[in-house]
Design a protein around this motif. Sequence first.
Motif, PDB file in Angstrom:
ATOM      1  N   LEU A   1      -4.253  35.001 -12.970  1.00 32.67           N
ATOM      2  CA  LEU A   1      -5.687  34.725 -13.034  1.00 32.67           C
ATOM      3  C   LEU A   1      -5.998  33.323 -12.535  1.00 32.67           C
ATOM      4  O   LEU A   1      -7.011  33.096 -11.867  1.00 32.67           O
ATOM      5  CB  LEU A   1      -6.190  34.908 -14.473  1.00 32.67           C
ATOM      6  N   GLY A   2      -5.113  32.374 -12.844  1.00 31.85           N
ATOM      7  CA  GLY A   2      -5.305  31.021 -12.342  1.00 31.85           C
ATOM      8  C   GLY A   2      -5.208  30.955 -10.837  1.00 31.85           C
ATOM      9  O   GLY A   2      -5.989  30.265 -10.162  1.00 31.85           O
ATOM     10  N   ARG A   3      -4.258  31.710 -10.274  1.00 29.53           N
ATOM     11  CA  ARG A   3      -4.073  31.728  -8.824  1.00 29.53           C
ATOM     12  C   ARG A   3      -5.268  32.381  -8.124  1.00 29.53           C
ATOM     13  O   ARG A   3      -5.661  31.977  -7.032  1.00 29.53           O
ATOM     14  CB  ARG A   3      -2.790  32.486  -8.497  1.00 29.53           C
ATOM     15  N   ILE A   4      -5.840  33.397  -8.762  1.00 29.55           N
ATOM     16  CA  ILE A   4      -6.983  34.108  -8.179  1.00 29.55           C
ATOM     17  C   ILE A   4      -8.234  33.236  -8.183  1.00 29.55           C
ATOM     18  O   ILE A   4      -9.105  33.375  -7.331  1.00 29.55           O
ATOM     19  CB  ILE A   4      -7.232  35.424  -8.960  1.00 29.55           C
ATOM     20  N   GLY A   5      -8.317  32.311  -9.128  1.00 26.10           N
ATOM     21  CA  GLY A   5      -9.490  31.451  -9.219  1.00 26.10           C
ATOM     22  C   GLY A   5     -10.438  31.806 -10.330  1.00 26.10           C
ATOM     23  O   GLY A   5     -11.620  31.426 -10.304  1.00 26.10           O
ATOM     24  N   VAL A   6      -9.948  32.538 -11.339  1.00 30.12           N
ATOM     25  CA  VAL A   6     -10.775  32.865 -12.496  1.00 30.12           C
ATOM     26  C   VAL A   6     -11.102  31.586 -13.256  1.00 30.12           C
ATOM     27  O   VAL A   6     -10.266  30.671 -13.350  1.00 30.12           O
ATOM     28  CB  VAL A   6     -10.046  33.881 -13.409  1.00 30.12           C
ATOM     29  N   ASP A   7     -12.308  31.500 -13.801  1.00 29.97           N
ATOM     30  CA  ASP A   7     -12.747  30.328 -14.549  1.00 29.97           C
ATOM     31  C   ASP A   7     -11.742  30.012 -15.665  1.00 29.97           C
ATOM     32  O   ASP A   7     -11.514  30.855 -16.540  1.00 29.97           O
ATOM     33  CB  ASP A   7     -14.126  30.617 -15.157  1.00 29.97           C
ATOM     34  N   PRO A   8     -11.094  28.835 -15.646  1.00 35.94           N
ATOM     35  CA  PRO A   8     -10.050  28.524 -16.630  1.00 35.94           C
ATOM     36  C   PRO A   8     -10.438  28.759 -18.091  1.00 35.94           C
ATOM     37  O   PRO A   8      -9.625  29.309 -18.860  1.00 35.94           O
ATOM     38  CB  PRO A   8      -9.738  27.048 -16.350  1.00 35.94           C
ATOM     39  N   PRO A   9     -11.666  28.387 -18.539  1.00 38.20           N
ATOM     40  CA  PRO A   9     -12.005  28.652 -19.941  1.00 38.20           C
ATOM     41  C   PRO A   9     -12.019  30.142 -20.303  1.00 38.20           C
ATOM     42  O   PRO A   9     -11.904  30.491 -21.480  1.00 38.20           O
ATOM     43  CB  PRO A   9     -13.402  28.044 -20.087  1.00 38.20           C
ATOM     44  N   ALA A  10     -12.178  31.024 -19.294  1.00 44.19           N
ATOM     45  CA  ALA A  10     -12.234  32.462 -19.572  1.00 44.19           C
ATOM     46  C   ALA A  10     -10.849  33.081 -19.705  1.00 44.19           C
ATOM     47  O   ALA A  10     -10.708  34.172 -20.272  1.00 44.19           O
ATOM     48  CB  ALA A  10     -13.011  33.179 -18.474  1.00 44.19           C
ATOM     49  N   ILE A  11      -9.829  32.418 -19.204  1.00 49.14           N
ATOM     50  CA  ILE A  11      -8.492  33.021 -19.154  1.00 49.14           C
ATOM     51  C   ILE A  11      -7.921  33.318 -20.542  1.00 49.14           C
ATOM     52  O   ILE A  11      -7.407  34.425 -20.772  1.00 49.14           O
ATOM     53  CB  ILE A  11      -7.542  32.139 -18.314  1.00 49.14           C
ATOM     54  N   PRO A  12      -7.979  32.394 -21.526  1.00 48.49           N
ATOM     55  CA  PRO A  12      -7.439  32.733 -22.862  1.00 48.49           C
ATOM     56  C   PRO A  12      -8.114  33.959 -23.476  1.00 48.49           C
ATOM     57  O   PRO A  12      -7.456  34.772 -24.142  1.00 48.49           O
ATOM     58  CB  PRO A  12      -7.717  31.469 -23.677  1.00 48.49           C
ATOM     59  N   HIS A  13      -9.421  34.106 -23.251  1.00 47.94           N
ATOM     60  CA  HIS A  13     -10.131  35.272 -23.794  1.00 47.94           C
ATOM     61  C   HIS A  13      -9.651  36.553 -23.127  1.00 47.94           C
ATOM     62  O   HIS A  13      -9.445  37.585 -23.801  1.00 47.94           O
ATOM     63  CB  HIS A  13     -11.635  35.102 -23.582  1.00 47.94           C
ATOM     64  N   LEU A  14      -9.434  36.511 -21.817  1.00 51.02           N
ATOM     65  CA  LEU A  14      -8.939  37.690 -21.103  1.00 51.02           C
ATOM     66  C   LEU A  14      -7.531  38.059 -21.571  1.00 51.02           C
ATOM     67  O   LEU A  14      -7.209  39.242 -21.724  1.00 51.02           O
ATOM     68  CB  LEU A  14      -8.950  37.441 -19.593  1.00 51.02           C
ATOM     69  N   ILE A  15      -6.710  37.072 -21.818  1.00 49.33           N
ATOM     70  CA  ILE A  15      -5.351  37.339 -22.300  1.00 49.33           C
ATOM     71  C   ILE A  15      -5.401  37.981 -23.687  1.00 49.33           C
ATOM     72  O   ILE A  15      -4.653  38.928 -23.970  1.00 49.33           O
ATOM     73  CB  ILE A  15      -4.533  36.038 -22.322  1.00 49.33           C
ATOM     74  N   ALA A  16      -6.303  37.495 -24.538  1.00 41.40           N
ATOM     75  CA  ALA A  16      -6.434  38.087 -25.876  1.00 41.40           C
ATOM     76  C   ALA A  16      -6.896  39.536 -25.791  1.00 41.40           C
ATOM     77  O   ALA A  16      -6.390  40.406 -26.519  1.00 41.40           O
ATOM     78  CB  ALA A  16      -7.418  37.261 -26.707  1.00 41.40           C
ATOM     79  N   LEU A  17      -7.851  39.826 -24.908  1.00 40.68           N
ATOM     80  CA  LEU A  17      -8.299  41.201 -24.709  1.00 40.68           C
ATOM     81  C   LEU A  17      -7.162  42.077 -24.205  1.00 40.68           C
ATOM     82  O   LEU A  17      -6.984  43.224 -24.645  1.00 40.68           O
ATOM     83  CB  LEU A  17      -9.464  41.248 -23.719  1.00 40.68           C
ATOM     84  N   ALA A  18      -6.378  41.531 -23.271  1.00 39.00           N
ATOM     85  CA  ALA A  18      -5.264  42.286 -22.701  1.00 39.00           C
ATOM     86  C   ALA A  18      -4.232  42.632 -23.767  1.00 39.00           C
ATOM     87  O   ALA A  18      -3.683  43.748 -23.770  1.00 39.00           O
ATOM     88  CB  ALA A  18      -4.618  41.484 -21.572  1.00 39.00           C
ATOM     89  N   GLU A  19      -3.970  41.709 -24.661  1.00 41.24           N
ATOM     90  CA  GLU A  19      -3.002  41.970 -25.731  1.00 41.24           C
ATOM     91  C   GLU A  19      -3.468  43.117 -26.618  1.00 41.24           C
ATOM     92  O   GLU A  19      -2.675  43.966 -27.045  1.00 41.24           O
ATOM     93  CB  GLU A  19      -2.800  40.706 -26.570  1.00 41.24           C
ATOM     94  N   ARG A  20      -4.751  43.174 -26.891  1.00 39.43           N
ATOM     95  CA  ARG A  20      -5.294  44.236 -27.737  1.00 39.43           C
ATOM     96  C   ARG A  20      -5.339  45.578 -27.018  1.00 39.43           C
ATOM     97  O   ARG A  20      -5.177  46.641 -27.638  1.00 39.43           O
ATOM     98  CB  ARG A  20      -6.701  43.862 -28.208  1.00 39.43           C
ATOM     99  N   ALA A  21      -5.578  45.553 -25.703  1.00 36.10           N
ATOM    100  CA  ALA A  21      -5.758  46.804 -24.945  1.00 36.10           C
ATOM    101  C   ALA A  21      -4.438  47.418 -24.495  1.00 36.10           C
ATOM    102  O   ALA A  21      -4.388  48.623 -24.211  1.00 36.10           O
ATOM    103  CB  ALA A  21      -6.641  46.542 -23.726  1.00 36.10           C
TER     104      ALA A  21
END
Length: 285
Positions: A174-194
Motif C-alpha cells: 500500500l505504501g508503494r502504491i501511494g495510499v495515504d499513510p494514515p489510512a494504511i493501519p486501518h486497512l490492515i486492521a480491516l484485512a485482519e478481520r476479513a
Amino acid sequence: MGLRRRRGPLPPLLCRWDLDKTYLRSEFATLRQLIRTARERGADKVEVPGVPAVMKAMRRAADAQGRDLRAYFISASPPQIGQAVRDKLTLDGVPYDGITFKDQLELIKRGKLKNLREHVGYKLGELLRGRLEATPGAIELLFGDDWESDPLSYSLYADVLAGQVDGERLARLLGRIGVDPPAIPHLIALAERARGTGSVDRIFINLERRTPPRAFHVYGPRLVPAFDYLQTAVVLAVDGYVAPADLTHVAQALIERAGFTPRRLANSLADAVRRGLVATEAAEQ
C-alpha cells in the motif's frame, strides 16, 4: 454446456461492480467531460452494452438455484451524481442492493487532493468493509475495467481474503502504491478481520481501453479480461452463474445497443476460446 458442478446447497453470492467504464459509458478525461457527466440526468446516461442483461441473467440464475445473491456498486465518483445513477439503474430495470460513492468534496475540504485520484486504498477499504457485513462463506464475483486500478485493487483484495498477503506485506504494498499513510493501519486492521471470511471466484475486467489481455497475465487465471459482455456472460455460464439460454439476451443487447453482427458475435466467442477463457466444447454448445 460443461457448467461447473457444485454439490449440496450453494453458498451465497456477493457481486461487486465498478460503475464508470464498467456499467456506465462515462467520459471524464477532460474537465469539460467531467462537468458534463456530473450534470447528466439518469435518462442521459448510457450503459456499457450488454451489462444490464448480464446482471438480470445472474439474478434469474440465482433465483432458480435458490441461491442468495447480493449486488453492490462501488464507485470512485462523487455522491452528487448518485440520484442520476439510481434513476438510470431503475430505467434499466437492474436489480442491485446498494451503491457506495467516494466523497471527493470531503477530500478537497481536508486538503487531501492527491487522494482524489488514488483509488486502490478507497476501493480496498470498501471491499473489506462490505465483506465484513456479508454472510460468512459467500463467494464473490468482482466486475471492473481497465481504466484505472480495478485489476490491482480486486486482485489484492482477493489475495487478502485468501490469506496470501499478511499485514506486513500489505503495508509495504500500500505504501508503494501511494495510499495515504494514515489510512494504511486501518486497512490492515480491516484485512485482519476479513481474512478467511470468504473467497473471490472470478474478477472480470471490461477492456474499455482495449488493453492487450496479456497485460493481465500477472494476475493469474482468476482474472478474466473481456472485450465485451458476451465474453463475460459465456464465462459466467460455464461457471454456473448464468443460464446458457440467457446468453441470447446478452447477444441481442449487443446487436441492438452496439451494432454487433452475427459475424462479430462469432469472432468474440472465437477470441474467448483462443485466449483460453472457455473450452472449445463449451463454446460450440
